[in-house]
Design an enzyme around this catalytic site. Structure first.
Site, short mmCIF file in Angstrom:
data_model
loop_
_atom_site.label_atom_id
_atom_site.label_comp_id
_atom_site.label_asym_id
_atom_site.label_seq_id
_atom_site.Cartn_x
_atom_site.Cartn_y
_atom_site.Cartn_z
N TYR A 100 0.83 -1.20 0.00
CA TYR A 100 0.00 0.00 0.00
C TYR A 100 0.87 1.26 0.00
O TYR A 100 0.77 2.12 0.86
CB TYR A 100 -0.93 -0.01 1.21
N GLY A 101 1.75 1.31 -1.01
CA GLY A 101 2.56 2.51 -1.19
C GLY A 101 1.80 3.53 -2.03
O GLY A 101 0.57 3.52 -2.09
N GLN B 151 1.49 3.94 -5.33
CA GLN B 151 0.69 3.37 -6.41
C GLN B 151 -0.41 2.47 -5.87
O GLN B 151 -1.54 2.47 -6.36
CB GLN B 151 1.59 2.58 -7.37
N ASP C 213 10.30 -3.25 -6.61
CA ASP C 213 10.82 -4.28 -7.52
C ASP C 213 11.68 -5.32 -6.81
O ASP C 213 11.53 -6.52 -7.03
CB ASP C 213 11.65 -3.63 -8.64
N HIS D 34 4.45 -2.84 -13.27
CA HIS D 34 5.78 -2.70 -13.87
C HIS D 34 6.27 -4.10 -14.17
O HIS D 34 6.11 -5.00 -13.35
CB HIS D 34 6.72 -1.97 -12.91
N GLY E 228 0.97 7.41 -8.09
CA GLY E 228 -0.31 7.03 -7.54
C GLY E 228 -1.15 8.20 -7.05
O GLY E 228 -2.39 8.17 -7.15
N GLU F 274 14.71 26.80 -12.08
CA GLU F 274 13.92 27.10 -13.27
C GLU F 274 13.65 25.88 -14.15
O GLU F 274 12.94 25.98 -15.15
CB GLU F 274 14.59 28.21 -14.08
#
Length: 356
Positions: free
Chosen positions: A25-26, A28, A83, A108, A134, A231
């Site tokens: 539950y990060g 994403q 990953d 992914h 997310g 910038e």
């Protein structure tokens, strides 16, 4: 040309009666999980106790469970952990419960493409990859829009893997913006290349090199920071909405001419050759092996590089100057991604998109 799918091409009914487990539950996982739930999909969150993400899931109204329990109960198991963790999570907590008729879902393709996860042939394996973080997946959904997604099928045991992928994409808002069909190989290799050569590695090093060049020539660090880092957002925002040519129309003619005549001297033939080498390292799996090995060793090189980055003079100068920019704090632009304002929006807005 790539094939693009929209709302009319996806059927949410395919998810009716199915349980989707999100493992991790990060950023994403949160965005997709909340959107799925708002679309009427039954969602199970797998997240270990003791961390901030577990508490966030509780506040969002979920009842997080261990990955094993989620994998047992779910029809579709979506791996959204980092990953380098997915392979171990899969072997210990998911693989024992992958029965025929179930599906394995990714955002992914790293672990499938490079072979760190080898699923059985009797399950669907597909990907739905939003082209945005997310938090943006969530905020766009709440506003009635969506973030474009990629879909890919690695295994089509049921004969409906692509249809399920499109249904998932619709449930998180992707088909509102457009969903492009790709492959696990293409998504993985282009994603890693973009991160390393342009978006993170290339851009970060370009900023540091420009800053150091000005400071070494005797210019004030503050001036170097503004011109070479601060910038960048102005230019990136212009490119985001109008492309490179559109950005040229939004800067001075002097800046545009400097782009045409000097840019290729910075990104020279040598730079382009190095990009090709980086791409080959990705394609061969050399980078993947290096990254997995680095994690298995406890990340000694990674931690050293992070510390060196944190200690660079541009970071100290930048922190001081950003402290003067009260609007950054007032707008919440300095908030950590895991603690964004989407939770408040989620609680206050209802989205009428249901599986029927």
């Amino acid at each position: 040309m790539a094939k693009i799918y929209y709302d009319k091409n996806a059927d949410l009914k395919l998810l009716k009666g199915k349980k989707v487990a999100i493992v991790g539950y990060g950023i994403q996982g949160r965005g997709q999980g909340l959107n799925l739930r708002d679309s009427g999909v039954e969602v199970i969150i797998a997240q270990r106790k003791g961390g901030p993400n577990y508490e966030i899931a509780l506040r969002d109204g979920f009842k997080p469970v261990e990955a094993e329990e989620a994998a047992k109960k779910a029809d579709i198991i979506q791996l959204l952990a980092q990953d380098h963790l997915q392979g171990e999570i899969y072997e210990k907590s998911v693989a024992p419960y992958l029965k025929p008729g179930k599906a394995l879902l990714f955002s992914h393709g790293f672990n499938i493409h490079f072979g760190y996860i080898r699923p059985p042939k009797n399950v669907d394996v597909y990907m739905v990859a939003p082209k945005g973080p997310g938090a943006l997946v969530r905020s766009q959904f709440l506003e009635g829009g969506g973030v474009p997604c990629l879909v890919a099928v690695f295994q089509n045991a049921s004969g409906k893997a692509l249809d399920l992928a499109l249904a998932h994409a619709k449930a998180i808002g992707g088909t509102r913006a457009g969903v492009i069909e790709t492959s696990f190989r293409e998504e993985t290799e282009t994603d890693l290349f973009g991160e390393q050569a342009v978006l993170c590695g290339g851009l970060s090093e370009l900023i540091r090199a420009g800053y150091e060049t000005l400071v070494d020539a005797g210019y004030q660090p503050e001036m170097a920071y503004f011109e070479c880092l601060h910038e960048v957002k102005l230019i990136v925002d212009a490119i985001f909405v109008a492309g490179i040519s559109g950005m040229h129309r939004r800067v001075s003619d002097t800046a545009e001419y400097g782009d045409y005549t000097r840019g290729k001297r910075v990104i020279s033939k040598n730079s382009r050759e190095e990009m090709k080498k980086i791409l080959k390292e990705i394609q061969s799996g050399a980078f993947a092996r290096e990254w997995i090995s680095e994690n298995q060793k406890g990340r000694p090189h990674f931690n050293q590089l992070r510390a060196e980055c944190d200690q660079h003079p541009v970071e100290r100068v930048g922190a001081e100057l950003r402290g003067m920019m009260h609007w950054i704090r007032e707008k919440g632009l300095d908030a950590k991604p895991a603690r964004n304002s989407a939770a408040k929006k989620s609680a206050s807005k209802k989205v009428k998109l249901k599986v029927s």
